[in-house]
Design a protein around this motif. Structure first.
Motif, short mmCIF file in Angstrom:
data_model
loop_
_atom_site.label_atom_id
_atom_site.label_comp_id
_atom_site.label_asym_id
_atom_site.label_seq_id
_atom_site.Cartn_x
_atom_site.Cartn_y
_atom_site.Cartn_z
N GLN A 197 0.81 -1.22 0.00
CA GLN A 197 0.00 0.00 0.00
C GLN A 197 0.85 1.27 0.00
N LYS A 235 2.41 2.93 -4.17
CA LYS A 235 1.51 3.37 -5.23
C LYS A 235 1.55 4.88 -5.46
N GLU A 249 -1.22 7.52 -6.87
CA GLU A 249 -2.64 7.56 -7.15
C GLU A 249 -3.15 9.00 -7.22
N VAL A 250 -4.05 9.25 -8.16
CA VAL A 250 -4.75 10.53 -8.24
C VAL A 250 -6.07 10.38 -7.51
N LYS A 251 -6.29 11.22 -6.50
CA LYS A 251 -7.53 11.19 -5.73
C LYS A 251 -8.08 12.61 -5.63
N ASN A 252 -9.19 12.83 -6.35
CA ASN A 252 -9.80 14.15 -6.41
C ASN A 252 -8.80 15.18 -6.92
N ASP A 253 -8.41 16.12 -6.10
CA ASP A 253 -7.52 17.19 -6.57
C ASP A 253 -6.10 17.06 -6.05
N ILE A 287 -2.44 14.29 -5.68
CA ILE A 287 -1.73 13.07 -6.05
C ILE A 287 -1.12 12.51 -4.79
N GLU A 288 -1.40 11.24 -4.50
CA GLU A 288 -0.86 10.58 -3.32
C GLU A 288 0.26 9.64 -3.75
N THR A 328 1.68 10.10 -14.70
CA THR A 328 0.97 11.02 -13.82
C THR A 328 1.90 12.10 -13.29
N LYS A 375 2.75 8.49 3.47
CA LYS A 375 2.55 8.92 2.09
C LYS A 375 2.81 10.41 1.95
N ILE A 411 1.35 13.74 -0.03
CA ILE A 411 0.12 14.23 -0.67
C ILE A 411 0.43 15.57 -1.32
#
Length: 305
Positions: A73, A76, A78-82, A84-85, A100, A183, A185
């Motif tokens: 976990q 990764k 990942e794009v989440k809403n506005d 990038i994580e 990305t 992570k 953000i």
């Protein structure tokens, strides 16, 4: 004593000789449980490109290892809403190859390309670069420029801290003994944002930087500056953001700005030292020149669109 016996006597001690326990949990919850139990008596390892160099001749001193390599976990992007994580176990190679990151965060993408060698980029992680907290860490200035937030997790708490507030000195940060950087953000920059990464060193590859620059500017529909972030590494005890240029640049077009003045202001607001990679006078002059170069390149990007 013959020559062979003398060599055995002087043989370097090796890792694993005395260590008591090795843990490799598969999730963050188990990892923070172990960290809560052992605290400063256990060493975290991710890619290992920093810690294995730091302890290369004394690895036997580390009694307990907490290896994060099996926590999927944390690997990764990942794009989440506005936002990038980016998991803290994401490697430099992942960042340099990510479509990305290339699309939304080109300055971070360019910085990842400049890290070490292919071997280091494939092993080293963004979390390791952050937690080592060297002022010369290649990814640190770009993360500050992009207003990154670091999520720190412990057994009983989760807290978010800005990249700018995380670093407090050379190889020092606010991470507590019971916390893991989970992570990163990063807010997705607005569409008309442009950036430039510049790294200066004594050779073209496999270098510790003499100075780095991450410049990110966002414009409104009339090409007036809405936001500017000019961040540098290897010029102070921590990577820094030059706030002093903001009031001069905001709400103006690049054509209204004297780049020489901005470069001089950047040079005056860093605190470099003399070391084997350059004198403080050299770093001040280079900071000025690369600031001007970055502004000229961003202006070219804006014209091209």
């Amino acid at each position: 004593m013959n020559n062979y016996e003398e060599k055995l006597k002087n043989k370097q001690e090796t890792s694993g000789k005395d260590f008591k326990e090795y843990f490799s949990p598969s999730n963050i919850q188990d990892a923070v449980e172990l960290l809560s139990e052992y605290g400063s008596d256990i060493r975290i390892i991710a890619g290992g490109t920093d810690i294995l160099v730091e302890y290369f001749d004394k690895l036997y001193e580390i009694e307990r290892w907490l290896d994060l390599k099996n926590i999927e976990q944390m690997k990764k992007i990942e794009v989440k809403n506005d936002v990038i994580e980016v998991g803290s176990l994401v490697t430099h190679a992942q960042i340099e190859k990510s479509d990305t990151i290339r699309e939304y965060l080109p300055v971070l993408n360019a910085a990842a390309w400049d890290v070490g060698s292919p071997q280091i980029r494939n092993r080293g992680t963004i979390g390791g670069n952050i937690c080592t907290s060297s002022p010369a860490g290649d990814l640190l200035a770009p993360l500050i420029a992009y207003d990154a937030i670091f999520r720190l997790v412990s057994k009983n708490n989760t807290r978010d801290i800005t990249a700018e507030d995380f670093f407090v000195g050379p190889k020092r940060n606010v991470l507590q003994n019971d916390e893991i950087l989970y992570k990163i953000i990063i807010p997705i920059p607005k569409k008309n944002s442009y950036g430039k990464w510049i790294k200066v060193g004594k050779r073209k590859a496999l270098i510790i930087s003499s100075i780095t620059l991450a410049f990110v500017i966002s414009f409104d529909n009339e090409n007036r500056i809405e936001k500017v972030r000019c961040c540098l590494g290897s010029v102070a005890p921590t990577p820094i953001s030059i706030k002093q240029i903001e009031k001069i640049m905001l709400n103006k077009k690049l054509s209204d700005i004297e780049y020489e003045n901005i470069g001089r202001m950047v040079s005056e607001n860093i605190s470099p030292i003399d070391d084997i990679r350059g004198t403080k006078e050299y770093r001040r002059e280079v900071a000025k020149r690369i600031t001007i170069n970055a502004l000229e390149e961003i202006e070219r990007m804006v014209r091209v669109g």
